[in-house]
Design a protein around this motif. Structure first.
Motif, PDB file in Angstrom:
ATOM      1  N   THR A  61       0.845  -1.204   0.000  1.00  0.00           N
ATOM      2  CA  THR A  61       0.000   0.000   0.000  1.00  0.00           C
ATOM      3  C   THR A  61       0.877   1.250   0.000  1.00  0.00           C
ATOM      4  O   THR A  61       0.596   2.213  -0.709  1.00  0.00           O
ATOM      5  CB  THR A  61      -0.936  -0.014   1.226  1.00  0.00           C
ATOM      6  N   LEU A  62       1.954   1.231   0.774  1.00  0.00           N
ATOM      7  CA  LEU A  62       2.878   2.369   0.785  1.00  0.00           C
ATOM      8  C   LEU A  62       3.421   2.617  -0.620  1.00  0.00           C
ATOM      9  O   LEU A  62       3.430   3.758  -1.101  1.00  0.00           O
ATOM     10  CB  LEU A  62       4.023   2.091   1.781  1.00  0.00           C
ATOM     11  N   PHE A  63       3.854   1.550  -1.303  1.00  0.00           N
ATOM     12  CA  PHE A  63       4.376   1.710  -2.671  1.00  0.00           C
ATOM     13  C   PHE A  63       3.265   2.203  -3.609  1.00  0.00           C
ATOM     14  O   PHE A  63       3.510   3.026  -4.493  1.00  0.00           O
ATOM     15  CB  PHE A  63       4.947   0.387  -3.188  1.00  0.00           C
ATOM     16  N   ASN A  64       2.052   1.672  -3.425  1.00  0.00           N
ATOM     17  CA  ASN A  64       0.937   2.116  -4.274  1.00  0.00           C
ATOM     18  C   ASN A  64       0.661   3.607  -4.062  1.00  0.00           C
ATOM     19  O   ASN A  64       0.329   4.321  -5.009  1.00  0.00           O
ATOM     20  CB  ASN A  64      -0.321   1.296  -3.973  1.00  0.00           C
ATOM     21  N   LEU A  65       0.823   4.072  -2.844  1.00  0.00           N
ATOM     22  CA  LEU A  65       0.634   5.499  -2.561  1.00  0.00           C
ATOM     23  C   LEU A  65       1.753   6.331  -3.204  1.00  0.00           C
ATOM     24  O   LEU A  65       1.512   7.401  -3.760  1.00  0.00           O
ATOM     25  CB  LEU A  65       0.621   5.745  -1.044  1.00  0.00           C
ATOM     26  N   LEU A  66       2.973   5.813  -3.132  1.00  0.00           N
ATOM     27  CA  LEU A  66       4.114   6.571  -3.661  1.00  0.00           C
ATOM     28  C   LEU A  66       4.157   6.569  -5.190  1.00  0.00           C
ATOM     29  O   LEU A  66       4.843   7.395  -5.788  1.00  0.00           O
ATOM     30  CB  LEU A  66       5.434   6.004  -3.116  1.00  0.00           C
ATOM     31  N   THR A  67       3.416   5.622  -5.826  1.00  0.00           N
ATOM     32  CA  THR A  67       3.434   5.566  -7.292  1.00  0.00           C
ATOM     33  C   THR A  67       2.089   5.977  -7.895  1.00  0.00           C
ATOM     34  O   THR A  67       1.880   5.825  -9.096  1.00  0.00           O
ATOM     35  CB  THR A  67       3.802   4.145  -7.784  1.00  0.00           C
ATOM     36  N   GLY A  68       1.188   6.464  -7.078  1.00  0.00           N
ATOM     37  CA  GLY A  68      -0.071   7.023  -7.589  1.00  0.00           C
ATOM     38  C   GLY A  68      -1.149   6.006  -7.903  1.00  0.00           C
ATOM     39  O   GLY A  68      -2.182   6.371  -8.466  1.00  0.00           O
ATOM     40  N   LEU A  69      -0.934   4.723  -7.563  1.00  0.00           N
ATOM     41  CA  LEU A  69      -1.976   3.721  -7.823  1.00  0.00           C
ATOM     42  C   LEU A  69      -3.100   3.835  -6.800  1.00  0.00           C
ATOM     43  O   LEU A  69      -4.215   3.389  -7.041  1.00  0.00           O
ATOM     44  CB  LEU A  69      -1.379   2.308  -7.796  1.00  0.00           C
ATOM     45  N   VAL A  70      -2.768   4.400  -5.643  1.00  0.00           N
ATOM     46  CA  VAL A  70      -3.755   4.633  -4.584  1.00  0.00           C
ATOM     47  C   VAL A  70      -3.589   6.076  -4.125  1.00  0.00           C
ATOM     48  O   VAL A  70      -2.458   6.573  -4.010  1.00  0.00           O
ATOM     49  CB  VAL A  70      -3.501   3.647  -3.404  1.00  0.00           C
ATOM     50  N   ARG A  82       9.204  19.036  -4.403  1.00  0.00           N
ATOM     51  CA  ARG A  82       7.955  19.170  -5.172  1.00  0.00           C
ATOM     52  C   ARG A  82       6.870  18.314  -4.520  1.00  0.00           C
ATOM     53  O   ARG A  82       7.075  17.110  -4.298  1.00  0.00           O
ATOM     54  CB  ARG A  82       8.237  18.706  -6.602  1.00  0.00           C
ATOM     55  N   ASP A  83       5.726  18.939  -4.248  1.00  0.00           N
ATOM     56  CA  ASP A  83       4.626  18.202  -3.621  1.00  0.00           C
ATOM     57  C   ASP A  83       3.986  17.286  -4.661  1.00  0.00           C
ATOM     58  O   ASP A  83       3.402  17.757  -5.644  1.00  0.00           O
ATOM     59  CB  ASP A  83       3.590  19.197  -3.069  1.00  0.00           C
ATOM     60  N   ILE A  84       4.092  15.993  -4.447  1.00  0.00           N
ATOM     61  CA  ILE A  84       3.534  15.033  -5.411  1.00  0.00           C
ATOM     62  C   ILE A  84       2.416  14.207  -4.765  1.00  0.00           C
ATOM     63  O   ILE A  84       2.063  13.139  -5.271  1.00  0.00           O
ATOM     64  CB  ILE A  84       4.632  14.111  -5.985  1.00  0.00           C
ATOM     65  N   THR A  85       1.881  14.701  -3.675  1.00  0.00           N
ATOM     66  CA  THR A  85       0.827  13.973  -2.964  1.00  0.00           C
ATOM     67  C   THR A  85      -0.357  13.693  -3.895  1.00  0.00           C
ATOM     68  O   THR A  85      -0.906  14.616  -4.499  1.00  0.00           O
ATOM     69  CB  THR A  85       0.302  14.793  -1.774  1.00  0.00           C
ATOM     70  N   GLY A  86      -0.728  12.424  -4.008  1.00  0.00           N
ATOM     71  CA  GLY A  86      -1.927  12.050  -4.778  1.00  0.00           C
ATOM     72  C   GLY A  86      -1.788  12.235  -6.284  1.00  0.00           C
ATOM     73  O   GLY A  86      -2.778  12.134  -7.005  1.00  0.00           O
ATOM     74  N   ASP A  94       7.063  10.541 -14.573  1.00  0.00           N
ATOM     75  CA  ASP A  94       7.821  11.678 -15.127  1.00  0.00           C
ATOM     76  C   ASP A  94       8.699  12.331 -14.064  1.00  0.00           C
ATOM     77  O   ASP A  94       9.768  12.859 -14.359  1.00  0.00           O
ATOM     78  CB  ASP A  94       6.865  12.742 -15.695  1.00  0.00           C
ATOM     79  N   ALA A  95       8.223  12.299 -12.821  1.00  0.00           N
ATOM     80  CA  ALA A  95       9.003  12.904 -11.727  1.00  0.00           C
ATOM     81  C   ALA A  95      10.182  12.017 -11.329  1.00  0.00           C
ATOM     82  O   ALA A  95      11.033  12.423 -10.540  1.00  0.00           O
ATOM     83  CB  ALA A  95       8.098  13.159 -10.524  1.00  0.00           C
ATOM     84  N   GLY A  96      10.215  10.785 -11.871  1.00  0.00           N
ATOM     85  CA  GLY A  96      11.374   9.922 -11.626  1.00  0.00           C
ATOM     86  C   GLY A  96      11.133   8.783 -10.662  1.00  0.00           C
ATOM     87  O   GLY A  96      12.070   8.225 -10.103  1.00  0.00           O
ATOM     88  N   VAL A  97       9.850   8.408 -10.471  1.00  0.00           N
ATOM     89  CA  VAL A  97       9.553   7.284  -9.579  1.00  0.00           C
ATOM     90  C   VAL A  97       9.225   6.060 -10.429  1.00  0.00           C
ATOM     91  O   VAL A  97       8.312   6.102 -11.252  1.00  0.00           O
ATOM     92  CB  VAL A  97       8.354   7.605  -8.656  1.00  0.00           C
ATOM     93  N   ALA A  98       9.974   4.970 -10.252  1.00  0.00           N
ATOM     94  CA  ALA A  98       9.713   3.724 -10.978  1.00  0.00           C
ATOM     95  C   ALA A  98       9.612   2.584  -9.985  1.00  0.00           C
ATOM     96  O   ALA A  98      10.157   2.665  -8.877  1.00  0.00           O
ATOM     97  CB  ALA A  98      10.822   3.448 -11.988  1.00  0.00           C
ATOM     98  N   ARG A  99       8.930   1.527 -10.384  1.00  0.00           N
ATOM     99  CA  ARG A  99       8.762   0.406  -9.447  1.00  0.00           C
ATOM    100  C   ARG A  99       8.722  -0.936 -10.163  1.00  0.00           C
ATOM    101  O   ARG A  99       8.508  -1.007 -11.370  1.00  0.00           O
ATOM    102  CB  ARG A  99       7.459   0.574  -8.668  1.00  0.00           C
ATOM    103  N   THR A 100       8.881  -1.988  -9.364  1.00  0.00           N
ATOM    104  CA  THR A 100       8.547  -3.333  -9.826  1.00  0.00           C
ATOM    105  C   THR A 100       7.415  -3.838  -8.936  1.00  0.00           C
ATOM    106  O   THR A 100       7.142  -3.254  -7.886  1.00  0.00           O
ATOM    107  CB  THR A 100       9.747  -4.302  -9.710  1.00  0.00           C
ATOM    108  N   PHE A 101       6.767  -4.911  -9.383  1.00  0.00           N
ATOM    109  CA  PHE A 101       5.601  -5.418  -8.670  1.00  0.00           C
ATOM    110  C   PHE A 101       5.877  -6.801  -8.079  1.00  0.00           C
ATOM    111  O   PHE A 101       6.753  -7.516  -8.548  1.00  0.00           O
ATOM    112  CB  PHE A 101       4.404  -5.504  -9.622  1.00  0.00           C
ATOM    113  N   GLN A 102       5.062  -7.156  -7.060  1.00  0.00           N
ATOM    114  CA  GLN A 102       5.166  -8.504  -6.482  1.00  0.00           C
ATOM    115  C   GLN A 102       4.918  -9.551  -7.558  1.00  0.00           C
ATOM    116  O   GLN A 102       5.626 -10.538  -7.649  1.00  0.00           O
ATOM    117  CB  GLN A 102       4.089  -8.655  -5.410  1.00  0.00           C
ATOM    118  N   ASN A 103       3.885  -9.305  -8.377  1.00  0.00           N
ATOM    119  CA  ASN A 103       3.600 -10.212  -9.488  1.00  0.00           C
ATOM    120  C   ASN A 103       4.284  -9.657 -10.730  1.00  0.00           C
ATOM    121  O   ASN A 103       4.010  -8.525 -11.128  1.00  0.00           O
ATOM    122  CB  ASN A 103       2.101 -10.301  -9.746  1.00  0.00           C
TER     123      ASN A 103
END
Ligand code: ATP
Length: 274
Positions: A61-70, A82-86, A94-103
């Motif tokens: 959930t924390l990662f989903n919040l940080l990547t805009g999925l939640v 830079r405020d990127i909340t929500g 574009d702001a430079g946040v990338a992730r991988t997923f559990q699945n």
């Protein structure tokens, strides 16, 4: 950095001038369930942070919040001032946040190298006209993309299998491909969600070394969720521990290993051997 903080200090991170990532009071509620509450973090650029906690603790959930999925119910996220909340996922990408997923989410049927090229294309798209007319600029762009893809595949030990279908690779290699695709986005902040899940012990050790290498060579800021305590203790400089959506401890591995609330909540009696 201090060795660690307990519950109070951990959940109430104060804004520090110049922090790369500043998260304060972050929380989300789904219906009646609080998945994350009052989460705080000040992270300097170039750090490697581990996130651990039992099942359902709120890590993804924390990662989903940080990547805009939640979208958060409470709190704020500030990246490089830079405020990127929500913000929406593409804004955060574009702001430079990338992730991988559990699945694993590599593209079905596409070769290993084409998976990486697609990710590179998301980062830098050629103009429509240059594509239509196949201009020298377009061709040199394609050459650069090929070179970049090969460099990433070499780093992730995947160059030998670059022409095989990505989804046909052994599990560990598919996880490395997912990391290669995330790196292709040239992120400033890389979030890895259980990268060693399903790997055998040899693959896990190789991945541990690889993440350290990527961290070192790219100077990247990395947040890493992992259930494998040995992996996280030996890979991360700092660890945060979640339990029932609350941050219960934050500090260096040696501090976390001995933290009574962490041992009780998650690590169990074997923690001292980790
Ligand atoms: N979209 C959602 N809707 C409803 N509940 C959700 C949603 N996402 C997460 N939850 C709930 O929030 C809680 C935290 O889930 P989360 O996936 O963040 O935990 P986790 O620490 O990543 O667990 P695991 O280690 O099992 O992956 C769980 O109770 C989960 O069921």
């Amino acid at each position: 950095m201090a060795n660690g903080t307990g519950v109070a200090g951990a959940s109430a991170a104060t804004a520090s001038e110049g922090a790369f990532l500043e998260v304060a009071g972050l929380g989300v509620t789904f219906g009646g369930l609080t998945a994350l509450s009052g989460f705080g973090l000040n992270l300097e650029q170039g750090r490697l942070l581990g996130i651990i906690g039992p099942n359902g603790a709120g890590k993804t959930t924390l990662f989903n919040l940080l990547t805009g999925l939640v979208r958060p119910t409470t709190g704020s996220v500030v990246l490089e001032g830079r405020d990127i909340t929500g913000a929406k996922p593409h804004v955060l990408a574009d702001a430079g946040v990338a992730r991988t997923f559990q699945n694993i989410r590599n593209i079905r049927g596409l070769s290993v190298i084409d998976n990486v090229k697609v990710a590179l294309g998301l980062h830098e798209s050629p103009s429509l006209l240059s594509t239509i007319f196949f201009t020298p600029a377009y061709r040199s762009g394609q050459f650069r993309t090929e070179q970049k893809a090969r460099t990433l595949l070499q780093l992730l030990n995947l160059d030998d299998v670059r022409n095989l279908p990505g989804d046909g690779l052994p599990y560990g290699a598919q996880r490395r491909l997912e990391i290669a695709c995330a790196l292709a986005l040239e992120p400033k902040l890389l979030l890895l969600d259980e990268p060693a899940a399903g790997m055998n012990p040899t693959e896990t050790i190789e991945l541990m070394e690889l993440i350290k290498r990527v961290h070192r060579e790219f100077g990247l800021t990395i947040m890493l969720i992992e259930h494998n305590v040995h992996f996280i203790m030996n890979t991360c400089e700092r660890i945060q521990v979640l339990n029932y959506g609350q941050l219960i401890a934050d500090g260096e591995p040696s501090y976390i290993r001995k933290h009574p609330a962490v041992i009780e909540a998650y690590l169990g009696a074997g923690a001292h051997d980790a």
